[in-house]
Design a protein around this motif. Structure first.
Motif, PDB file in Angstrom:
ATOM      1  N   MET A  63       0.731  -1.157  -0.024  1.00 26.27           N
ATOM      2  CA  MET A  63       0.064  -0.009   0.049  1.00 26.27           C
ATOM      3  C   MET A  63       0.787   1.195  -0.009  1.00 26.27           C
ATOM      4  O   MET A  63       1.706   1.294   0.768  1.00 26.27           O
ATOM      5  CB  MET A  63      -0.900  -0.118   1.165  1.00 26.27           C
ATOM      6  CG  MET A  63      -1.921   1.183   1.412  1.00 26.27           C
ATOM      7  SD  MET A  63      -3.182   0.853   0.009  1.00 26.27           S
ATOM      8  CE  MET A  63      -4.248  -0.397   0.763  1.00 26.27           C
ATOM      9  N   LYS A  64       0.448   2.049  -1.083  1.00 30.53           N
ATOM     10  CA  LYS A  64       1.350   3.489  -1.065  1.00 30.53           C
ATOM     11  C   LYS A  64       0.414   4.392  -0.183  1.00 30.53           C
ATOM     12  O   LYS A  64      -0.680   4.771  -0.408  1.00 30.53           O
ATOM     13  CB  LYS A  64       1.460   3.793  -2.380  1.00 30.53           C
ATOM     14  CG  LYS A  64       2.243   3.013  -3.457  1.00 30.53           C
ATOM     15  CD  LYS A  64       3.755   2.875  -3.079  1.00 30.53           C
ATOM     16  CE  LYS A  64       4.535   2.026  -4.073  1.00 30.53           C
ATOM     17  NZ  LYS A  64       4.449   2.497  -5.286  1.00 30.53           N
ATOM     18  N   LYS A  65       1.129   4.837   1.065  1.00 32.51           N
ATOM     19  CA  LYS A  65       0.262   6.077   1.763  1.00 32.51           C
ATOM     20  C   LYS A  65       0.769   7.324   1.413  1.00 32.51           C
ATOM     21  O   LYS A  65       1.990   7.649   1.286  1.00 32.51           O
ATOM     22  CB  LYS A  65       0.742   5.627   3.339  1.00 32.51           C
ATOM     23  CG  LYS A  65      -0.012   4.410   3.642  1.00 32.51           C
ATOM     24  CD  LYS A  65       0.331   4.206   5.375  1.00 32.51           C
ATOM     25  CE  LYS A  65      -0.369   5.287   6.118  1.00 32.51           C
ATOM     26  NZ  LYS A  65      -0.357   4.734   7.518  1.00 32.51           N
ATOM     27  N   VAL A  66      -0.230   8.356   1.352  1.00 35.23           N
ATOM     28  CA  VAL A  66      -0.091   9.634   0.970  1.00 35.23           C
ATOM     29  C   VAL A  66      -0.277  10.321   2.029  1.00 35.23           C
ATOM     30  O   VAL A  66      -1.736  10.558   2.584  1.00 35.23           O
ATOM     31  CB  VAL A  66      -0.708   9.874  -0.328  1.00 35.23           C
ATOM     32  CG1 VAL A  66      -0.505  11.683  -0.600  1.00 35.23           C
ATOM     33  CG2 VAL A  66      -0.498   9.124  -1.539  1.00 35.23           C
ATOM     34  N   TRP A  95     -10.536   6.890  -5.476  1.00 41.78           N
ATOM     35  CA  TRP A  95     -11.006   6.017  -6.581  1.00 41.78           C
ATOM     36  C   TRP A  95     -10.090   5.117  -7.093  1.00 41.78           C
ATOM     37  O   TRP A  95     -10.417   3.770  -7.331  1.00 41.78           O
ATOM     38  CB  TRP A  95     -11.306   6.956  -7.739  1.00 41.78           C
ATOM     39  CG  TRP A  95     -12.616   7.459  -7.969  1.00 41.78           C
ATOM     40  CD1 TRP A  95     -12.992   8.559  -7.356  1.00 41.78           C
ATOM     41  CD2 TRP A  95     -13.760   7.225  -8.942  1.00 41.78           C
ATOM     42  NE1 TRP A  95     -14.567   8.908  -7.645  1.00 41.78           N
ATOM     43  CE2 TRP A  95     -14.756   8.023  -8.714  1.00 41.78           C
ATOM     44  CE3 TRP A  95     -13.818   6.009  -9.745  1.00 41.78           C
ATOM     45  CZ2 TRP A  95     -16.076   7.813  -9.422  1.00 41.78           C
ATOM     46  CZ3 TRP A  95     -15.075   6.106 -10.414  1.00 41.78           C
ATOM     47  CH2 TRP A  95     -16.039   6.953 -10.124  1.00 41.78           C
ATOM     48  N   ASN A  96      -8.829   5.242  -6.877  1.00 38.18           N
ATOM     49  CA  ASN A  96      -7.859   4.252  -6.951  1.00 38.18           C
ATOM     50  C   ASN A  96      -7.817   3.140  -5.972  1.00 38.18           C
ATOM     51  O   ASN A  96      -7.891   2.082  -6.299  1.00 38.18           O
ATOM     52  CB  ASN A  96      -6.418   4.775  -6.987  1.00 38.18           C
ATOM     53  CG  ASN A  96      -5.501   3.568  -7.509  1.00 38.18           C
ATOM     54  OD1 ASN A  96      -5.413   3.181  -8.659  1.00 38.18           O
ATOM     55  ND2 ASN A  96      -4.510   3.425  -6.535  1.00 38.18           N
ATOM     56  N   THR A 150      -3.703   0.336  -4.425  1.00 35.80           N
ATOM     57  CA  THR A 150      -2.692   0.355  -3.646  1.00 35.80           C
ATOM     58  C   THR A 150      -2.326   1.807  -3.036  1.00 35.80           C
ATOM     59  O   THR A 150      -1.343   1.937  -2.222  1.00 35.80           O
ATOM     60  CB  THR A 150      -1.556  -0.087  -4.550  1.00 35.80           C
ATOM     61  OG1 THR A 150      -1.274   0.980  -5.691  1.00 35.80           O
ATOM     62  CG2 THR A 150      -1.497  -1.171  -5.220  1.00 35.80           C
ATOM     63  N   THR A 151      -3.426   2.613  -3.067  1.00 34.71           N
ATOM     64  CA  THR A 151      -3.043   3.976  -2.510  1.00 34.71           C
ATOM     65  C   THR A 151      -4.087   4.296  -1.415  1.00 34.71           C
ATOM     66  O   THR A 151      -5.127   3.892  -1.164  1.00 34.71           O
ATOM     67  CB  THR A 151      -3.284   4.976  -3.532  1.00 34.71           C
ATOM     68  OG1 THR A 151      -4.540   4.891  -4.100  1.00 34.71           O
ATOM     69  CG2 THR A 151      -2.366   5.114  -4.577  1.00 34.71           C
ATOM     70  N   ASP A 152      -3.452   5.033  -0.338  1.00 38.73           N
ATOM     71  CA  ASP A 152      -4.306   5.314   1.009  1.00 38.73           C
ATOM     72  C   ASP A 152      -3.979   6.538   1.293  1.00 38.73           C
ATOM     73  O   ASP A 152      -2.671   7.100   1.075  1.00 38.73           O
ATOM     74  CB  ASP A 152      -3.976   4.323   1.996  1.00 38.73           C
ATOM     75  CG  ASP A 152      -4.883   4.545   3.185  1.00 38.73           C
ATOM     76  OD1 ASP A 152      -6.325   4.943   2.927  1.00 38.73           O
ATOM     77  OD2 ASP A 152      -4.612   4.225   4.230  1.00 38.73           O
ATOM     78  N   LEU A 153      -4.635   7.531   1.346  1.00 36.99           N
ATOM     79  CA  LEU A 153      -4.460   8.939   1.741  1.00 36.99           C
ATOM     80  C   LEU A 153      -4.951   9.364   3.142  1.00 36.99           C
ATOM     81  O   LEU A 153      -5.965   9.177   3.545  1.00 36.99           O
ATOM     82  CB  LEU A 153      -5.284   9.938   0.882  1.00 36.99           C
ATOM     83  CG  LEU A 153      -4.782  11.419   0.861  1.00 36.99           C
ATOM     84  CD1 LEU A 153      -4.745  12.156  -0.205  1.00 36.99           C
ATOM     85  CD2 LEU A 153      -5.935  12.185   1.850  1.00 36.99           C
ATOM     86  N   MET A 166       2.754   8.482 -10.713  1.00 40.28           N
ATOM     87  CA  MET A 166       3.939   8.352 -10.125  1.00 40.28           C
ATOM     88  C   MET A 166       4.209   7.166  -9.101  1.00 40.28           C
ATOM     89  O   MET A 166       5.115   6.507  -8.915  1.00 40.28           O
ATOM     90  CB  MET A 166       4.597   9.485  -9.745  1.00 40.28           C
ATOM     91  CG  MET A 166       4.703  10.488 -10.758  1.00 40.28           C
ATOM     92  SD  MET A 166       5.519  12.193 -10.160  1.00 40.28           S
ATOM     93  CE  MET A 166       7.037  12.102  -9.580  1.00 40.28           C
ATOM     94  N   LEU A 167       2.875   7.230  -8.600  1.00 48.97           N
ATOM     95  CA  LEU A 167       2.751   6.105  -7.375  1.00 48.97           C
ATOM     96  C   LEU A 167       2.454   4.541  -7.731  1.00 48.97           C
ATOM     97  O   LEU A 167       2.985   3.696  -7.195  1.00 48.97           O
ATOM     98  CB  LEU A 167       1.794   6.453  -6.512  1.00 48.97           C
ATOM     99  CG  LEU A 167       1.875   7.575  -5.330  1.00 48.97           C
ATOM    100  CD1 LEU A 167       0.582   8.208  -4.682  1.00 48.97           C
ATOM    101  CD2 LEU A 167       3.046   7.410  -4.535  1.00 48.97           C
ATOM    102  N   THR A 168       2.020   4.359  -9.113  1.00 52.40           N
ATOM    103  CA  THR A 168       1.469   3.402  -9.347  1.00 52.40           C
ATOM    104  C   THR A 168       2.064   3.083 -10.927  1.00 52.40           C
ATOM    105  O   THR A 168       3.121   2.698 -11.045  1.00 52.40           O
ATOM    106  CB  THR A 168      -0.175   3.147  -9.684  1.00 52.40           C
ATOM    107  OG1 THR A 168      -0.741   4.328 -10.345  1.00 52.40           O
ATOM    108  CG2 THR A 168      -0.659   3.445  -8.048  1.00 52.40           C
TER     109      THR A 168
END
Length: 199
Positions: A1-4, A26-27, A34-37, A177-179
């Protein structure tokens, strides 16, 4: 998981923050997942430029910066107190931490000015609010940045942009850039955007 980590200042523009939450959200649900903000502020309650009251999920003292892969900073208005938080040393230290770890930093409009204040744009290409009547690009230049009057400027791991109209494109650039470019295109299609992602 990519955390922002989305770092919010008092006086931020709600629309500029919402693009990050929407695109990455949405992603998370419809893209590659794979993204979490996480929203973070210096205070437990923040007032947006146009008087929304927002409660960030965490205050900065509750955050371990090493847990995050990218930093997002929306811009705001001086009249709403934006620079009081954005130029606070704690705010600037977060920026320097992400930069020193070579992590992605994405800003919209005057969100690039605290980057300049922190010193990380010295000798680097960047942009900020571009209206001919505005002093903001001059201020960015005074911080040592090489100001480029283009909608979005990507220099190494840093994304800057020149006004609120660029907001979605900044968020999609961050997502790519993250995915990946293919995943970014997929999310854009789902959201009704059909332009090509930035190369």
């Amino acid at each position: 998981m990519k955390k922002v980590l989305m770092l919010l200042s008092n006086g931020f523009e709600a629309v500029e923050a919402s693009v990050f939450t929407d695109v990455l959200g949405w992603n998370k649900l419809e893209g590659d997942g794979t993204t979490d903000l996480v929203t973070v502020g210096l205070h437990e309650r923040l007032k947006c430029t146009w008087n929304f009251i927002v409660q960030p999920e965490l205050t900065l003292d509750q955050v371990n910066l090493d847990d995050y892969d990218a930093l997002a900073i929306p811009g705001g208005f001086e009249e709403a107190g934006f620079y009081e938080d954005a130029y606070d040393q704690r705010f600037l230290d977060v920026i320097k931490h992400f930069h020193n770890k070579n992590k992605i930093i994405a800003t919209i409009c005057v969100g690039s000015l605290p980057l300049g204040k922190s010193g990380i744009l010295n000798g680097r290409k960047a942009t900020t609010y571009n209206h001919p009547t505005s002093k903001r690009q001059g201020q960015l230049k005074d911080f040592g940045a090489i100001v480029v009057n283009e909608p979005i400027v990507v220099t190494d791991n840093i994304i800057t942009s020149y006004n609120p109209s660029t907001a979605f494109d900044v968020a999609f650039t961050l997502l790519e850039m993250l995915t990946s470019q293919d995943n970014c295109k997929h999310v854009k299609e789902l959201m009704g955007f059909y332009q090509e992602c930035h190369d």
